[in-house]
Design a protein around this motif. Structure first.
Motif, PDB file in Angstrom:
ATOM      1  N   TYR A 196       0.859  -1.189   0.000  1.00 35.52           N
ATOM      2  CA  TYR A 196       0.000   0.000   0.000  1.00 35.52           C
ATOM      3  C   TYR A 196       0.894   1.238   0.000  1.00 35.52           C
ATOM      4  CZ  TYR A 196      -3.368   3.384   1.903  1.00 35.52           C
ATOM      5  OH  TYR A 196      -4.162   4.477   2.111  1.00 35.52           O
ATOM      6  N   LYS A 197       0.536   2.226  -0.811  1.00 36.85           N
ATOM      7  CA  LYS A 197       1.318   3.468  -0.831  1.00 36.85           C
ATOM      8  C   LYS A 197       0.810   4.413   0.248  1.00 36.85           C
ATOM      9  CE  LYS A 197       3.492   4.079  -5.260  1.00 36.85           C
ATOM     10  NZ  LYS A 197       3.598   4.844  -6.489  1.00 36.85           N
ATOM     11  N   ILE A 198       1.648   4.657   1.218  1.00 35.28           N
ATOM     12  CA  ILE A 198       1.252   5.501   2.349  1.00 35.28           C
ATOM     13  C   ILE A 198       1.163   6.955   1.893  1.00 35.28           C
ATOM     14  CG2 ILE A 198       1.886   6.251   4.690  1.00 35.28           C
ATOM     15  CD1 ILE A 198       1.652   3.268   4.622  1.00 35.28           C
ATOM     16  N   PRO A 199      -0.031   7.590   2.014  1.00 34.92           N
ATOM     17  CA  PRO A 199      -0.098   9.013   1.652  1.00 34.92           C
ATOM     18  C   PRO A 199       0.747   9.839   2.625  1.00 34.92           C
ATOM     19  CG  PRO A 199      -2.228   8.257   2.531  1.00 34.92           C
ATOM     20  CD  PRO A 199      -1.320   7.067   2.504  1.00 34.92           C
ATOM     21  N   GLY A 200       1.486  10.786   2.079  1.00 35.06           N
ATOM     22  CA  GLY A 200       2.352  11.597   2.938  1.00 35.06           C
ATOM     23  C   GLY A 200       3.756  11.025   3.053  1.00 35.06           C
ATOM     24  N   PHE A 201       4.020  10.013   2.240  1.00 34.44           N
ATOM     25  CA  PHE A 201       5.323   9.351   2.309  1.00 34.44           C
ATOM     26  C   PHE A 201       5.901   9.218   0.905  1.00 34.44           C
ATOM     27  CE2 PHE A 201       8.468   6.372   3.878  1.00 34.44           C
ATOM     28  CZ  PHE A 201       8.619   6.797   5.197  1.00 34.44           C
ATOM     29  N   GLY A 202       7.213   9.447   0.775  1.00 29.72           N
ATOM     30  CA  GLY A 202       7.887   9.290  -0.516  1.00 29.72           C
ATOM     31  C   GLY A 202       7.856  10.584  -1.317  1.00 29.72           C
ATOM     32  N   HIS A 203       8.827  10.726  -2.177  1.00 27.16           N
ATOM     33  CA  HIS A 203       8.896  11.927  -3.009  1.00 27.16           C
ATOM     34  C   HIS A 203       9.802  11.661  -4.211  1.00 27.16           C
ATOM     35  CE1 HIS A 203       9.257  16.181  -4.096  1.00 27.16           C
ATOM     36  NE2 HIS A 203       8.134  16.311  -3.421  1.00 27.16           N
ATOM     37  N   ARG A 204       9.447  12.280  -5.335  1.00 21.52           N
ATOM     38  CA  ARG A 204      10.280  12.126  -6.526  1.00 21.52           C
ATOM     39  C   ARG A 204      11.666  12.759  -6.332  1.00 21.52           C
ATOM     40  NH1 ARG A 204       9.066  11.917 -11.905  1.00 21.52           N
ATOM     41  NH2 ARG A 204       7.720  10.188 -11.295  1.00 21.52           N
ATOM     42  N   VAL A 205      11.733  13.879  -5.652  1.00 20.69           N
ATOM     43  CA  VAL A 205      13.004  14.617  -5.574  1.00 20.69           C
ATOM     44  C   VAL A 205      13.702  14.430  -4.215  1.00 20.69           C
ATOM     45  CG1 VAL A 205      14.106  16.873  -5.867  1.00 20.69           C
ATOM     46  CG2 VAL A 205      12.067  16.306  -7.208  1.00 20.69           C
ATOM     47  N   PRO A 263       9.059  10.751   5.113  1.00 16.91           N
ATOM     48  CA  PRO A 263       7.839  11.586   5.130  1.00 16.91           C
ATOM     49  C   PRO A 263       7.978  12.804   4.220  1.00 16.91           C
ATOM     50  CG  PRO A 263       8.495  11.018   7.366  1.00 16.91           C
ATOM     51  CD  PRO A 263       9.609  10.560   6.463  1.00 16.91           C
ATOM     52  N   ASN A 264       6.879  13.140   3.557  1.00 13.44           N
ATOM     53  CA  ASN A 264       6.829  14.394   2.800  1.00 13.44           C
ATOM     54  C   ASN A 264       5.923  15.376   3.545  1.00 13.44           C
ATOM     55  OD1 ASN A 264       4.054  14.125   1.823  1.00 13.44           O
ATOM     56  ND2 ASN A 264       4.816  12.531   0.440  1.00 13.44           N
ATOM     57  N   VAL A 265       5.669  16.518   2.914  1.00 16.43           N
ATOM     58  CA  VAL A 265       4.922  17.594   3.581  1.00 16.43           C
ATOM     59  C   VAL A 265       3.553  17.144   4.096  1.00 16.43           C
ATOM     60  CG1 VAL A 265       3.911  18.440   1.396  1.00 16.43           C
ATOM     61  CG2 VAL A 265       4.202  20.029   3.278  1.00 16.43           C
TER      62      VAL A 265
HETATM   63  C1  LIG Z   1       5.156  11.121  -4.261  1.00 19.17           C
HETATM   64  C2  LIG Z   1       5.112   9.931  -5.213  1.00 19.17           C
HETATM   65  C3  LIG Z   1       3.951  10.134  -6.178  1.00 19.17           C
HETATM   66  C4  LIG Z   1       6.423   9.903  -6.009  1.00 19.17           C
HETATM   67  O1  LIG Z   1       6.275   8.943  -7.001  1.00 19.17           O
HETATM   68  P1  LIG Z   1       7.502   8.369  -7.872  1.00 19.17           P
HETATM   69  O2  LIG Z   1       8.682   9.246  -7.763  1.00 19.17           O
HETATM   70  O3  LIG Z   1       6.958   8.109  -9.225  1.00 19.17           O
HETATM   71  O4  LIG Z   1       7.863   7.032  -7.146  1.00 19.17           O
HETATM   72  P2  LIG Z   1       7.177   5.615  -7.405  1.00 19.17           P
HETATM   73  O5  LIG Z   1       5.709   5.713  -7.207  1.00 19.17           O
HETATM   74  O6  LIG Z   1       7.672   5.081  -8.713  1.00 19.17           O
HETATM   75  O7  LIG Z   1       7.773   4.787  -6.228  1.00 19.17           O
HETATM   76  C5  LIG Z   1       9.070   4.174  -6.260  1.00 19.17           C
HETATM   77  C6  LIG Z   1       9.020   2.974  -5.335  1.00 19.17           C
HETATM   78  O8  LIG Z   1       8.806   3.415  -3.996  1.00 19.17           O
HETATM   79  C7  LIG Z   1       7.576   2.878  -3.491  1.00 19.17           C
HETATM   80  N1  LIG Z   1       6.850   3.954  -2.822  1.00 19.17           N
HETATM   81  C8  LIG Z   1       6.783   5.252  -3.224  1.00 19.17           C
HETATM   82  N2  LIG Z   1       6.005   5.945  -2.388  1.00 19.17           N
HETATM   83  C9  LIG Z   1       5.576   5.073  -1.460  1.00 19.17           C
HETATM   84  C10 LIG Z   1       4.714   5.214  -0.347  1.00 19.17           C
HETATM   85  N3  LIG Z   1       4.151   6.386  -0.064  1.00 19.17           N
HETATM   86  N4  LIG Z   1       4.454   4.125   0.385  1.00 19.17           N
HETATM   87  C11 LIG Z   1       5.003   2.941   0.090  1.00 19.17           C
HETATM   88  N5  LIG Z   1       5.829   2.746  -0.968  1.00 19.17           N
HETATM   89  C12 LIG Z   1       6.097   3.810  -1.727  1.00 19.17           C
HETATM   90  C13 LIG Z   1       6.793   2.457  -4.729  1.00 19.17           C
HETATM   91  O9  LIG Z   1       5.866   1.442  -4.446  1.00 19.17           O
HETATM   92  C14 LIG Z   1       7.873   2.002  -5.650  1.00 19.17           C
HETATM   93  O10 LIG Z   1       8.274   0.720  -5.272  1.00 19.17           O
HETATM   94  P3  LIG Z   1       8.662  -0.396  -6.368  1.00 19.17           P
HETATM   95  O11 LIG Z   1       9.907   0.151  -7.032  1.00 19.17           O
HETATM   96  O12 LIG Z   1       8.888  -1.632  -5.563  1.00 19.17           O
HETATM   97  O13 LIG Z   1       7.517  -0.483  -7.315  1.00 19.17           O
HETATM   98  C15 LIG Z   1       4.950   8.613  -4.439  1.00 19.17           C
HETATM   99  O14 LIG Z   1       6.005   8.501  -3.493  1.00 19.17           O
HETATM  100  C16 LIG Z   1       3.605   8.510  -3.747  1.00 19.17           C
HETATM  101  O15 LIG Z   1       2.615   8.099  -4.376  1.00 19.17           O
HETATM  102  N6  LIG Z   1       3.530   8.890  -2.428  1.00 19.17           N
HETATM  103  C17 LIG Z   1       2.260   8.889  -1.732  1.00 19.17           C
HETATM  104  C18 LIG Z   1       1.421  10.095  -2.125  1.00 19.17           C
HETATM  105  C19 LIG Z   1       1.969  11.382  -1.559  1.00 19.17           C
HETATM  106  O16 LIG Z   1       2.303  11.496  -0.396  1.00 19.17           O
HETATM  107  N7  LIG Z   1       2.027  12.419  -2.407  1.00 19.17           N
HETATM  108  C20 LIG Z   1       2.428  13.754  -1.997  1.00 19.17           C
HETATM  109  C21 LIG Z   1       3.771  14.092  -2.535  1.00 19.17           C
HETATM  110  S1  LIG Z   1       4.362  15.634  -1.871  1.00 19.17           S
END
Ligand SMILES: CC(C)(COP(=O)(O)OP(=O)(O)OC[C@H]1O[C@@H](n2cnc3c(N)ncnc32)[C@H](O)[C@@H]1OP(=O)(O)O)[C@@H](O)C(=O)NCCC(=O)NCCS
Length: 385
Positions: free
Chosen positions: A257-266, A316-318
């Motif tokens: 499950y993709k946790i909202p508020g977690f992860g970032h492209r940059v 964590p992101n913003v």
């Molecule tokens: C922000 C976001 C869209 C960036 O996307 P991205 O750079 O394209 O990164 P990806 O979605 O390709 O993720 C890369 C890997 O990390 C994992 N990952 C990324 N964000 C994750 C999250 N929030 N929770 C769990 N796993 C995550 C993906 O499943 C993927 O794993 P895999 O390589 O095994 O498939 C993505 O991290 C996300 O959907 N986060 C949750 C939504 C969120 O908080 N958005 C606000 C951003 S400020």
């Protein structure tokens, strides 16, 4: 054999889309700055949203006189017509506040569609968009809560007007300071974030600024972008008591499950905005309150998800903590992303102006075609199976 196939970067990862002097996101250092000033500095207690409007447009920290001028300018530009107010209230009856905001923002546009000869007014139109978006979010919040329209009061600052209209209460000093800081933190995030990129793409077609605005709102609404603040709070709410959160979040991560508020492209470290928001959280969240429990859950999510995903550069992101802080100042969950939109209107409009100033060539990237090789033999309808 030579091939002319261009390289393809899904999601345009690493592909520059503009030259910008507005804000800088440094992913490895975990730093965000506006016009070179770090967000930790420009969210000091004395800083207001108006000050950052001046900073982003002028490029320099404003004098007290300039801040007062921006305050007056926003106040003079925030008026809405009775029809625009009615339209926004009506839209709120049929759809999510964020989509109501998108529709209402489009209604701010002129009856003409011919911006290029008026491009010298880009900053003025941007300022009007910022001013009226704050007002519109208030209108939508009132309608959403079933309250009558009560518009801006003379002398109210932008954040004061918004928080009073949204919550129905005159804000305390602390709540006002928190609102200003949240609005500043959400005001810009480089040209490459999805909604600001959208604003540049729509600008490049020479669209009216209000068309740029409503398109960018649509882009921000998604849970992968601005909608994550709402989604993360709903997730914490669904977890019940903080004690049970750990196994639930472990199971979610095991299920990918993709946790909202977690992860970032940059960012591949903790988002610097989330650290500032946690400082605000410590000040504003009342111990023993339900929001305090939700915040405890967010900390558990951070701990479990960082342990599992931190070595992959996911932190964590913003949006992991912003919802708890919004909730602590009395903002309903469905209004989090509209407030994000009102804040980011500054970034969208400043990018719109910069896009025009840098030549404004229409965005027209390439694709890699993956369909059948043309020309195919055409089959008349009568001969098809
Ligand atoms: C922000 C976001 C869209 C960036 O996307 P991205 O750079 O394209 O990164 P990806 O979605 O390709 O993720 C890369 C890997 O990390 C994992 N990952 C990324 N964000 C994750 C999250 N929030 N929770 C769990 N796993 C995550 C993906 O499943 C993927 O794993 P895999 O390589 O095994 O498939 C993505 O991290 C996300 O959907 N986060 C949750 C939504 C969120 O908080 N958005 C606000 C951003 S400020």
């Amino acid at each position: 054999m030579t091939t002319s196939t261009p390289s393809f970067s899904p999601g345009l990862e690493g592909v520059p889309i503009a030259e910008s002097a507005l804000s800088l996101v440094e992913g490895q250092a975990g730093r965000l700055s506006y016009r070179g000033y770090s967000i930790e500095e420009i969210t000091r207690p004395e800083n207001t949203f108006e000050e950052i409007v001046a900073l982003l447009y002028d490029g320099e920290l404003p004098s007290a006189a300039r801040i007062a001028e921006v305050e007056k300018d926003l106040q003079s530009k925030r008026g809405l017509t009775a029809d625009q107010i009615e339209l926004a209230r009506l839209a709120t009856k049929v759809t999510h506040p964020m989509f109501a905001l998108q529709a209402a923002a489009a209604s701010l546009g002129p009856k003409t569609n011919d911006f290029e000869p008026h491009v010298a007014t880009a900053q003025e139109r941007g300022m009007a968009a910022i001013a009226r978006m704050g007002h519109l979010v208030g209108v939508i919040a009132q309608a959403y809560a079933g309250r009558p329209y009560e518009g801006p009061q003379p002398g109210e600052t932008h954040s004061e007007m918004m928080i009073r209209m949204i919550t129905g209460q005159k804000p305390s000093e602390l709540h006002l300071r928190v609102m200003n800081a949240l609005m500043i933190l959400q005001a810009d995030h480089s040209a490459g974030n999805a909604s600001t990129f959208t604003s540049r793409v729509v600008t490049s077609t020479k669209s009216e600024p209000e068309a740029v605005l409503s398109s960018a709102i649509g882009a921000l609404s998604g849970p992968a972008h601005g909608g994550a603040n709402e989604a993360s709070l709903r997730l914490f709410e669904s977890m019940g008591a903080p004690e049970g959160a750990k196994p639930k979040i472990e199971r979610m991560l095991a299920d990918h499950y993709k946790i909202p508020g977690f992860g970032h492209r940059v960012y591949h470290v903790k988002d610097p905005r989330s650290k500032v928001i946690q400082t605000l959280a410590a000040e504003v969240i009342e111990p023993g309150s339900r929001v305090s429990e939700l915040y405890q859950i967010s900390l558990t999510v951070e701990e479990v998800a960082t342990a599992r995903l931190g070595d992959r550069g996911l932190f964590p992101n913003v949006d992991l903590f912003s919802g708890c802080v919004f909730a602590a100042i009395g903002i309903p969950t469905d209004l989090f992303t509209p407030i994000f939109a009102a804040s980011r209107t500054l970034g969208w409009m400043a990018n719109m102006k910069e896009q025009w100033e840098s030549g404004n060539r229409i965005f027209r990237p390439a694709q890699i075609y993956a369909g059948p090789t043309p020309p195919r033999d055409y089959i008349p309808r009568s001969a098809r199976a």
